[in-house]
Structures are given as C-alpha cells and as structure tokens.
Design an enzyme around this catalytic site. Structure first.
Site, mmCIF file in Angstrom:
data_model
loop_
_atom_site.group_PDB
_atom_site.id
_atom_site.type_symbol
_atom_site.label_atom_id
_atom_site.label_comp_id
_atom_site.label_asym_id
_atom_site.label_seq_id
_atom_site.Cartn_x
_atom_site.Cartn_y
_atom_site.Cartn_z
ATOM 1 N N LYS A 31 0.825 -1.213 0.000
ATOM 2 C CA LYS A 31 0.000 0.000 0.000
ATOM 3 C C LYS A 31 0.865 1.271 0.000
ATOM 4 C CE LYS A 31 -3.403 -2.833 -0.088
ATOM 5 N NZ LYS A 31 -4.299 -3.298 0.961
HETATM 6 C C1 PLP Z 1 -5.270 -4.416 1.397
HETATM 7 C C2 PLP Z 1 -6.752 -4.222 1.431
HETATM 8 C C3 PLP Z 1 -7.534 -4.558 2.543
HETATM 9 C C4 PLP Z 1 -6.999 -5.341 3.702
HETATM 10 O O1 PLP Z 1 -5.955 -4.736 4.353
HETATM 11 P P1 PLP Z 1 -4.901 -5.627 5.186
HETATM 12 O O2 PLP Z 1 -4.069 -4.561 5.829
HETATM 13 O O3 PLP Z 1 -4.146 -6.446 4.198
HETATM 14 O O4 PLP Z 1 -5.669 -6.427 6.152
HETATM 15 C C5 PLP Z 1 -8.875 -4.227 2.524
HETATM 16 N N1 PLP Z 1 -9.440 -3.633 1.463
HETATM 17 C C6 PLP Z 1 -8.725 -3.334 0.363
HETATM 18 C C7 PLP Z 1 -9.420 -2.660 -0.775
HETATM 19 C C8 PLP Z 1 -7.376 -3.639 0.305
HETATM 20 O O5 PLP Z 1 -6.679 -3.375 -0.803
#
Ligand code: PLP
Length: 401
Positions: free
Chosen positions: A199
């Site tokens: 991210k």
């Molecule tokens: C990455 C992601 C999540 C989950 O986040 P984590 O930190 O991996 O638990 C939820 N929604 C979206 C759209 C994501 O890309």
C-alpha cells in the site's frame, strides 16, 4: 516481424521480475524501528498515539485509531456501526474480499452494487437501487487509489428509507488522495486504511480507522483492546473493566515507529506515484491494445495501483495469456480484483449473484495491474511499457488500426 516472446523462448525484456508493488524502506525507517526495539515499550506504549496523531494530522480527521491490519480496522469500523443480523451494507464487488468479509464478521449481509465502467468505482445509481429498508451503511472502496464519488454517495445515503445512513470508505488504496480538494479521511463517516507493504505506506501489517466522531473513536479504541475501557497507560492500579466483547487488534509500538517514520515520507511517496502514473498515462492513453482507468478530474488519486483494461476485441488471446507472457518478460503483472461474489465462499452463500454485476464481471475479464510503487525508476516503467507493447503486438488479432 514481431519480437519472439520470452514465453516462447525469446529473450525477456528483464531478467529479474519487477514486482507490481514494493515497500519503500530507508535508513531513517530502520533507525526508528531499532529505537522502538531498544525502548521499554514494544506494544501499547507511547509510539502508537504519536503515529495516530501523524495520521490524523495528515488526513484532517479528528481521530485516527491504529489497528493491527486493514482487515481488523474494517472489522472495527463495521462493529462501530452497531450492525445486527439481518442488517445490510451496500458495497462494491471490485475490491479485496476483506471489505465484504468485515460486514459478515458482525453478522450483517453485504449487498453488492455494480461499478462504473471506466473508473471501476462503485456506481452511486447502483447503490441507490441496492438500498432496502434494512440497509444500515454504504461501504465504498477507493479502487486503485481514486476516491469514490462521495458527494453522490452522500446524497444516496441521506435519502435512505430510515433516514441518513453512514458511509464507510475502504481507503486501503487512497491515503493522501483528494476529492474536490478534500482529503481522504474527511469524505466518509469512517475511513479505513491498510498499511500492508503493497500500500501507500507500510507498518508491515497494520491499519487504522479515521473518524471525526468522538464516541466512534472511543468504541474503536476499546474494540481493538478486548473491549476494555481504559488503556494501559491510563490505569492507576490493577483494575480494568471489559465492558463489551472486543479483540486484540493492537498495532505494536515497533510497527507504529515504522509508521511514523514512513509518514514523514508520505508526500515524497505520493509525488513519486503521481509522477509515474502521469508517465504511464502519457505512454498508454490511446494505446491500441489497452484502455486505462478513467480518472475523475475532481480527484487527485494516490495511485496505489495502475490498472489497464485489455482490448480483448483486438487481441487473439484472453487476459490469462497476456498475464503469463508479461510475467515471462520479467514484468510482475497482477489482477485486482476477482470480483468478491465470484469467490467460492460467496458463490455458495449468494448463488443468485452469478452474472448479476455485469460491469464488474466484464472488467474483471480485461483487467491487468502493471507495476507501480514509489521506488520504481523510469527505466522500470519503460521496461513495463516495452513489455506490454511486445506482448500485445505478438497477440494482435485481425485488427489493424
Ligand atoms: C489491502 C486491502 C484490505 C486489507 O488490508 P490488510 O491490511 O491487508 O488487512 C482491505 N481492502 C482493500 C481494498 C485492500 O486493498
């Protein structure tokens, strides 16, 4: 004559695979983590509120509540809505399953609204059609880093049968993005961030919920800590009171230290992503073999992902072939996302959804994510475009433009 593809034994564009995403860790990040490890507090210490203040300050939200993952943060956000069995939350199929899973965690039901064709963001008109007297919230996703249309969604939320309902923004992709010059974190009632390494910035695993609502923030702090009222630092003696059922969803101080250090680099990360996305757009807008994601001029995306939609009508092969050929060329392509309702868990639970979300389903057949991350170089980007040209040219079918 087209160049021989690596998948057919030709020379790859790159010998080592370029990933589609990668964290960006520098010496200051390492030092911050080492400091935390040498301190008295590995968890539940002073570095977590410092990180939360940095997140709130950068986004304009009144409160930031750190969580151990984006998924845990989504769970907290849904729980803070007080959802009960039979309640419904309207969300998008074009997301990671965690968005809808969090609705199920609290005993409510996700109801999927289709996306808009160019942006692949949840379609406010489809949301309006999906609303029933049982709808208690809308959960939008800022797909690829572009904010959803929160003004249109707010109008739909305000017109819900039982009166205004809250909006949750799954902003796992969009930390730092703006919509009509308003930052992500101020657009919805609850905004959920993920701090996974793919991210915008990372704490390894981690997440946060942003909100302006004092009561929701207090609930979110209890929920991540077993439902216990006062947190450790505020205790005067051994007593504590578990007032409701919660979880251990705490972010550690070690990871919060990384997060605070990464936050000092947020503008740098966003500038790099925006510059690279502009370069991709310049190279690929009007490309004969791909469409690029439509971007609303009112939004300044955070560019978590760069996605293209293959012109399958001009290619003699399906997306899977292009994906494998790109990987063979050394470009770590990916696909975001398999629509949530097409996973076998969701097919079994809601068999009636098969074929009911045609825009998301047809986009899925064409989607390809190409590499984009802040530490990527112009050379990496040029290799990606060269590989895409090489692969699509080799599979060009019957179309001459
Ligand atoms: C990455 C992601 C999540 C989950 O986040 P984590 O930190 O991996 O638990 C939820 N929604 C979206 C759209 C994501 O890309």
């Amino acid at each position: 004559m087209t160049a021989r593809l690596a998948i057919d034994g030709g020379t790859p564009v790159r010998s080592k695979v370029l990933p589609y995403a990668h964290q960006d860790i520098n010496e200051a990040d390492l030092a911050a983590v080492a400091d935390a490890l040498r301190s008295d507090w590995l968890t539940t210490g002073p570095r977590v509120p410092v990180f939360e203040e940095a997140l709130a300050g950068a986004t304009g939200a009144k409160h930031a509540v750190a969580y151990s993952s984006g998924t845990a943060a989504l769970h907290g956000a849904m729980a803070s809505l007080g959802l009960r069995p039979g309640d419904e939350v309207v969300t998008t199929p074009m997301t990671f399953a965690a968005t809808a899973n969090a609705v199920l965690y609290v005993g409510a039901e996700p109801r999927f609204a289709d996306v808009e064709p160019g942006s692949m963001l949840i379609d406010p008109k489809a949301v309006a059609n999906a609303i029933t007297p049982r709808t208690r919230a809308i959960a939008a996703v800022d797909y690829a880093g572009q904010p959803a249309d929160y003004d249109a969604l707010r109008a739909v939320a305000n017109a819900a049968p039982g009166g205004p309902i809250p909006i949750v923004a799954d902003a796992a992709h969009s930390l730092g993005a703006t919509w009509h010059d308003r930052p992500v974190g101020t657009l919805a009632d609850l905004t959920v961030l993920s701090l996974h390494p793919a991210k915008i910035l990372t704490t390894g695993e981690g997440g946060a919920v942003l909100t302006d609502d004092d009561d929701r923030a207090a609930f979110l702090r209890r929920f991540r800590n077993h439902g216990i009222g006062a947190e450790l630092a505020a205790r005067r003696d051994w007593t504590y009171d578990m007032v409701e059922l919660g979880y251990n969803y705490r972010l550690t101080d070690v990871m919060a230290a990384l997060g605070t250090s990464q936050m000092t680099r947020l503008d740098e990360f966003l500038a790099a992503r925006r510059r690279l996305a502009a370069r991709y757009t310049q190279a690929l807008a009007g490309h004969w073999a791909v469409d690029i994601q439509a971007v609303n001029p009112a939004s300044d995306p955070a560019w978590h992902l760069f996605v293209v939609l293959l012109r399958l009508d001009r290619l003699g092969v399906d997306r899977g072939v292009v994906y494998r050929a790109m990987r063979a060329e050394g470009i770590g392509a990916n696909v975001h996302y398999i629509p949530v309702h097409r996973h076998s868990f969701y097919r079994k639970r809601y068999p009636e959804l098969e074929g009911s979300l045609p825009v998301a389903e047809s986009a899925y057949e064409r989607l390809l994510t190409i590499p984009l991350f802040s530490a990527m170089t112009d050379g990496d980007l040029d290799d990606t475009v060269a590989a895409l040209d090489k692969v699509t040219e080799a599979y060009r079918a019957g179309w001459r433009g």
